[in-house]
Design a protein around this motif. Sequence first.
Motif, short mmCIF file in Angstrom:
data_model
loop_
_atom_site.label_atom_id
_atom_site.label_comp_id
_atom_site.label_asym_id
_atom_site.label_seq_id
_atom_site.Cartn_x
_atom_site.Cartn_y
_atom_site.Cartn_z
N GLY A 9 2.03 7.28 -6.37
CA GLY A 9 0.89 8.05 -6.86
C GLY A 9 -0.19 7.21 -7.49
O GLY A 9 -1.02 7.72 -8.24
N ARG A 10 -0.22 5.91 -7.17
CA ARG A 10 -1.21 5.02 -7.76
C ARG A 10 -2.25 4.65 -6.72
O ARG A 10 -2.23 3.58 -6.12
CB ARG A 10 -0.53 3.76 -8.31
N GLN A 11 -3.18 5.58 -6.50
CA GLN A 11 -4.25 5.36 -5.52
C GLN A 11 -5.10 4.15 -5.86
O GLN A 11 -5.53 3.41 -4.97
CB GLN A 11 -5.12 6.62 -5.42
N ARG A 23 -5.33 -2.47 -0.33
CA ARG A 23 -6.11 -2.35 0.91
C ARG A 23 -7.25 -3.37 0.93
O ARG A 23 -7.52 -3.98 1.96
CB ARG A 23 -6.67 -0.94 1.05
N ASP A 83 1.04 4.08 -2.83
CA ASP A 83 0.78 5.48 -2.46
C ASP A 83 1.95 6.36 -2.88
O ASP A 83 1.75 7.44 -3.45
CB ASP A 83 0.55 5.62 -0.95
N ASN A 84 3.17 5.91 -2.60
CA ASN A 84 4.36 6.69 -2.96
C ASN A 84 4.53 6.86 -4.46
O ASN A 84 5.12 7.83 -4.92
CB ASN A 84 5.62 6.06 -2.37
N ALA A 131 -3.16 1.20 -4.69
CA ALA A 131 -3.15 1.21 -3.22
C ALA A 131 -4.50 0.74 -2.68
O ALA A 131 -4.55 -0.05 -1.73
CB ALA A 131 -2.82 2.60 -2.69
N ASP A 132 -5.58 1.20 -3.31
CA ASP A 132 -6.92 0.76 -2.88
C ASP A 132 -7.10 -0.74 -3.10
O ASP A 132 -7.72 -1.42 -2.28
CB ASP A 132 -8.00 1.53 -3.63
N VAL A 141 0.85 -1.20 0.00
CA VAL A 141 0.00 0.00 0.00
C VAL A 141 0.88 1.25 0.00
O VAL A 141 0.65 2.19 -0.78
CB VAL A 141 -0.96 0.01 1.21
N ARG A 142 1.89 1.27 0.87
CA ARG A 142 2.79 2.43 0.93
C ARG A 142 3.52 2.63 -0.40
O ARG A 142 3.66 3.76 -0.88
CB ARG A 142 3.78 2.27 2.08
#
Length: 80
Positions: A40-42, A49, A37-38, A45-46, A33-34
Amino acid sequence: MATGETGFDDVTFDLVSVQYHSLKAGHDYGQYVRDADNAGRQDIADFFRKVMEDDSARAKQCHEFLKELSGSSESGPAVS
């Protein structure tokens, strides 16, 4: 139920194994996830999650089954 070399019946052993791997994977997914996020790929990351939530639910279900088997004659001597 058959009791293997571990003193656990096969089903209990299998539940413990799935629970362990689900919890371990959930720990690893936090890094994924981190990373997303780092980057820029939400969206990714979702996704991670969601995978982490699924594994958490899987580990919880194993825990419930293990509580049900604990102390029963089905679980073998290691859990009785």
